[in-house]
Design an enzyme around this catalytic site. Structure first.
Site, mmCIF file in Angstrom:
data_model
loop_
_atom_site.group_PDB
_atom_site.id
_atom_site.type_symbol
_atom_site.label_atom_id
_atom_site.label_comp_id
_atom_site.label_asym_id
_atom_site.label_seq_id
_atom_site.Cartn_x
_atom_site.Cartn_y
_atom_site.Cartn_z
ATOM 1 N N SER A 101 0.817 -1.216 0.000
ATOM 2 C CA SER A 101 0.000 0.000 0.000
ATOM 3 C C SER A 101 0.849 1.265 0.000
ATOM 4 O O SER A 101 0.470 2.275 -0.609
ATOM 5 C CB SER A 101 -0.947 0.002 1.206
ATOM 6 O OG SER A 101 -0.208 -0.005 2.415
ATOM 7 N N ASP A 112 1.627 0.135 8.346
ATOM 8 C CA ASP A 112 3.026 -0.277 8.301
ATOM 9 C C ASP A 112 3.570 -0.134 6.884
ATOM 10 O O ASP A 112 2.841 0.174 5.946
ATOM 11 C CB ASP A 112 3.183 -1.717 8.802
ATOM 12 C CG ASP A 112 2.430 -2.715 7.919
ATOM 13 O OD1 ASP A 112 1.719 -2.276 6.995
ATOM 14 O OD2 ASP A 112 2.551 -3.923 8.164
ATOM 15 N N ASP A 114 5.843 -2.108 3.915
ATOM 16 C CA ASP A 114 6.455 -3.332 3.407
ATOM 17 C C ASP A 114 7.695 -2.937 2.617
ATOM 18 O O ASP A 114 7.613 -2.146 1.668
ATOM 19 C CB ASP A 114 5.482 -4.090 2.508
ATOM 20 C CG ASP A 114 4.257 -4.564 3.272
ATOM 21 O OD1 ASP A 114 4.421 -5.154 4.340
ATOM 22 O OD2 ASP A 114 3.132 -4.313 2.795
ATOM 23 N N ASP A 166 8.161 -4.129 7.845
ATOM 24 C CA ASP A 166 8.501 -5.524 7.565
ATOM 25 C C ASP A 166 9.534 -5.524 6.445
ATOM 26 O O ASP A 166 9.273 -5.004 5.349
ATOM 27 C CB ASP A 166 7.270 -6.324 7.132
ATOM 28 C CG ASP A 166 6.254 -6.474 8.251
ATOM 29 O OD1 ASP A 166 6.608 -6.203 9.415
ATOM 30 O OD2 ASP A 166 5.113 -6.863 7.964
ATOM 31 N N LYS A 227 -10.972 0.217 -1.155
ATOM 32 C CA LYS A 227 -10.428 -0.470 0.016
ATOM 33 C C LYS A 227 -11.223 -0.128 1.274
ATOM 34 O O LYS A 227 -11.503 -1.000 2.104
ATOM 35 C CB LYS A 227 -8.954 -0.117 0.206
ATOM 36 C CG LYS A 227 -8.029 -0.755 -0.825
ATOM 37 C CD LYS A 227 -6.571 -0.398 -0.579
ATOM 38 C CE LYS A 227 -6.043 -0.984 0.703
ATOM 39 N NZ LYS A 227 -4.599 -0.762 0.873
ATOM 40 N N TYR A 236 -12.556 -7.747 3.292
ATOM 41 C CA TYR A 236 -11.141 -7.427 3.061
ATOM 42 C C TYR A 236 -10.303 -8.359 3.927
ATOM 43 O O TYR A 236 -10.003 -8.062 5.074
ATOM 44 C CB TYR A 236 -10.872 -5.959 3.417
ATOM 45 C CG TYR A 236 -9.509 -5.439 3.000
ATOM 46 C CD1 TYR A 236 -9.369 -4.630 1.880
ATOM 47 C CD2 TYR A 236 -8.366 -5.740 3.724
ATOM 48 C CE1 TYR A 236 -8.133 -4.136 1.492
ATOM 49 C CE2 TYR A 236 -7.123 -5.264 3.352
ATOM 50 C CZ TYR A 236 -7.012 -4.456 2.234
ATOM 51 O OH TYR A 236 -5.782 -3.973 1.857
#
Length: 726
Positions: A101, A112, A114, A166, A227, A236
């Site tokens: 995202s 968060d 990625d 992450d 979303k 979702y």
């Protein structure tokens, strides 16, 4: 916050680039009314926190910059230790890429990041999880550092200056990593191990999506709206069989390709128009699949038989092409299609100025939609064990949904992706628990007044699978438990938090609780939810609790919440009276060890009004192979039927081309069957879940449900049997 309508007309007047596997449906330019609706859409999204403040955005950029610097320093240090030439060390490089995202530009407040650490060929994965891990540990800004090296996609998780990140790792077969590296280059995959290919996949897919949409800003605003809508409507969740973030992004990207000049308000409407009419399981493709001769498995039903049974294929655009929706089941697809249709109806009103955008984002009441629910409770003795246990149980809930779908007397099993904290156990022993709710629609059986439904095998096979996985991965601890309970709509308020179900009056929660020992309840269900309960009915319960024990572990003890009819000689869910154990004393530990779950009675359903009628057999095929209608379609017909908004002829002619470009070897008869079954499933769900205004206002539905008595009885392990009155 970007507003993607400036210079829209000027850009559209240029020669358009062809996007996607077909020509566009419409090249119409936005009208003033479309621009105004887009502005209103932006305003409607603001209260939901989908836009991040500029200061927070700059903070993320700063954190990623620091992380990128750490990666370069670490790779230089590794290069020096491995005695690389000084001239090479200076230009060895290394880089942090982002995906998900954040890379798409649709991340929300507090989301968060990625990230992917790309290193040259002399840096090993073991270096990433040792020396780089230690380097991160030395940073003051880094908190909650943990490495998950044995995961399917190995990852380091951390909080850097309050931002959750992450980090994956990929080692390329390159001597240096240039700053201008484009990860979309398929040649980078040569000579890589499978873990590096998996790690690279997220970035490659995200970058391809951004390169395959005609207007990135319009795409981003549309994706933010879709979303939010999907999350508000509880569809979702990739892990539970709905769609995850990348799948929603690809659907929006396909809509943008079909309407390249449309602004966000129009694209949201067209999104629902296209996918409410899409003839699944025809795949959604953003580009024609390309073969790179790297011997990697790709999604191709002509080659891989299992790919023919995917119900809702959405294919990633980067090699190796994969289906991002392999978890979708018949029930979750039915739920999503119904939501697409409702979204179309609402956006039709919005386009006509008969409704506001806020109506699209109103959350439906899942807990009023169905008459019957199964509640799952996963509990563990410590918070750390609970987090691991919940993750495993949640990843397997789709197996339970598949088991329930195979039951001949269940039409739909709809799991709510939102989990809730479990109720307190009322004992001194601390326990951490999480709860999920699954809505159930039973088939309407003609000529039968009472229907006994046995869910024993469905629940037991699910819990056995979870326990086997936990034991094989050496994660299992003795106090990890799974509890299954059947409740009716009017009893949900006794289990769920107060903020979940808005009640008109205060309800008593006496008599409703999950049992802390590993035990099960076998009870009857008199389905008379819409009638005024009689004094006799008030003493009965319609709750069925099943706590599973792992194979080879201690047997269940006792369970509360018995049905009064068990003491009066009435059969329980089709079990003869002589076969039911009599009530026992509190000395539960004296009970003999129970027969293993594999020897449980296997009768699913019996019709009490037709004793001579044979019991229907449960389908024994696997969830993937049991439905031949899950195969791909072979007809070279239209992919969608667009009969609305003046696009009918253009849509049909455009989508004929999509069919010509799709895969040829498909099974047509099974697909016709699937389409019919899917439509019938929608109709039956609507018929079963409709609640009239009078019923919603009725005291019998909002009044306190019958309390659950606490008469302990020994029960059959993992048995849930229901009596449904028609």
């Amino acid at each position: 916050m970007p507003f993607p309508v400036a210079n829209q007309v000027q850009a559209a007047q240029q020669q358009p680039k062809h996007y996607g596997i077909t020509s566009p449906i419409s090249l119409a330019l936005p009208k003033d009314s479309d621009v105004e609706l887009t502005r209103k859409l932006c305003e409607a999204l603001k209260p939901y926190g989908v836009f991040e403040e500029e200061l927070e955005l700059q903070r993320r950029i700063l954190v990623l910059g620091k992380l990128n610097t750490l990666v370069k320093e670490w790779i230089r240090e590794i290069s020096e230790k491995k005695n690389l030439p000084a001239s090479l060390i200076e230009n060895v490089g290394g880089k942090i890429f982002t995906f998900g995202s954040y890379r798409l530009g649709v991340h929300t407040k507090g989301a968060d990041i990625d990230a992917l650490c790309v290193a040259p060929r002399h840096v090993d994965r073991s270096d990433f999880f040792t020396s780089f891990y230690e380097k991160l540990k030395e940073q003051e800004e880094v908190k909650d550092l943990r490495a998950v090296e044995e995961a399917f996609v190995p990852v380091i998780k951390l909080s850097f200056d309050g931002i959750e990140i992450d980090i994956l790792f990929a080692r390329l077969a390159l001597q240096t990593i240039p700053e201008s590296l484009d990860l979309r280059d398929d040649g980078l995959l040569k000579n890589l191990d499978i873990r590096c290919i998996r790690s690279l996949n997220g970035c490659r897919v995200t970058d391809e999506i951004l390169h395959l949409v005609p207007n990135i800003e319009n795409f981003r605003l549309t994706l933010r709206a879709i979303k939010l809508w999907a999350k508000r409507h509880n569809i979702y969740s990739n892990i539970l069989g709905f769609l995850g973030g990348v799948s929603w992004a690809m659907l929006v990207a396909r809509t943008c390709q079909l309407y390249p000049n449309a602004v966000a308000s129009t694209l949201v409407h067209k999104f629902f128009l296209v996918f409410s009419k899409w003839e699944w399981p025809n795949p959604v493709l953003l580009k024609q699949p390309e073969e790179c001769n790297l011997n990697l498995q790709v999604w191709d039903p002509r080659v891989t038989p299992s790919d023919r049974y995917h119900l809702m294929p959405i294919i990633t655009p980067a090699y190796p092409q994969q289906n991002s929706t392999y978890n979708v089941s018949a029930s979750t697809r039915t739920v999503m299609i119904e939501e697409f249709k409702q979204g179309l109806a609402i956006t039709d009103e919005i386009m006509l100025n008969k409704a506001d955008w806020s109506k699209l984002f109103e959350a439906p009441n899942f807990f009023q939609k169905y008459k019957h629910y199964i509640v799952l409770l996963a509990s563990a003795p410590t918070e750390k064990l609970h987090l691991e246990w919940v993750g495993l149980v949640e990843s397997k809930i789709r197996i339970l949904v598949g088991n329930l779908e195979k039951n001949d007397f269940i039409t739909l099993a709809h799991v709510n992706p939102q989990s809730f904290p479990g109720p307190k156990n009322g004992t001194e022993k601390e326990e951490f628990s999480t709860m999920w709710v699954i809505g159930i629609v039973f088939k309407k059986m003609e000529g039968s007044e009472n229907l006994n439904v046995d869910l024993t095998y469905d629940i037991q096979s699910f819990t056995d699978t979870v326990y086997r996985q936990a034991i094989s991965s050496k994660m299992f601890e003795p106090d990890m438990k799974i509890t299954a309970m059947h409740v009716k709509r009017k009893q949900l308020h006794q289990l769920l938090p107060n903020f979940v179900i808005q009640k008109r009056r205060k309800h008593s929660t006496d008599g409703v609780r999950f049992i802390t020992d590993t035990s099960l309840d076998l009870s009857l269900d008199g389905d008379s939810s819409m009638s005024v309960p009689s004094p006799t009915a008030l003493s009965k319960t319609c709750t069925f609790i099943g706590t599973a024990s792992p194979p080879g572990h201690s047997p269940p003890a006792l369970l509360t919440a018995a049905h009064d009819t068990l003491a009066t000689g009435e059969t329980a869910g089709g079990v003869p009276e002589c076969s039911r154990p009599a009530p026992v004393s509190a000395a539960a530990s004296a009970m003999p060890k129970h027969t293993p779950s594999r020897t449980l009675p296997y009768t699913c359903v019996s019709h009490t009004s037709s004793p001579s009628r044979p019991h229907p057999e449960k389908r024994t095929a696997s969830p993937q192979l049991s439905d031949a209608g899950k195969r791909l379609k072979g007809d070279e017909g239209e992919r969608m039927d667009m009969a609305e908004c003046g696009d009918n002829n253009k849509v049909k002619s455009s989508l004929r081309l999509m069919e010509q470009n799709s895969f040829e070897e498909r099974v047509s008869q099974s697909d016709v069957k699937m389409d019919v079954e899917s439509k019938e499933l929608c109709k039956e769900e609507n018929a079963a879940s409709q609640i009239t205004v009078a019923q919603r206002m009725s005291n019998t539905d909002l009044s306190e449900g019958p309390p659950l008595p606490a008469n302990p009885i020994p029960v059959v392990k993992n048995s849930i049997k229901l009596r449904l009155s028609r």
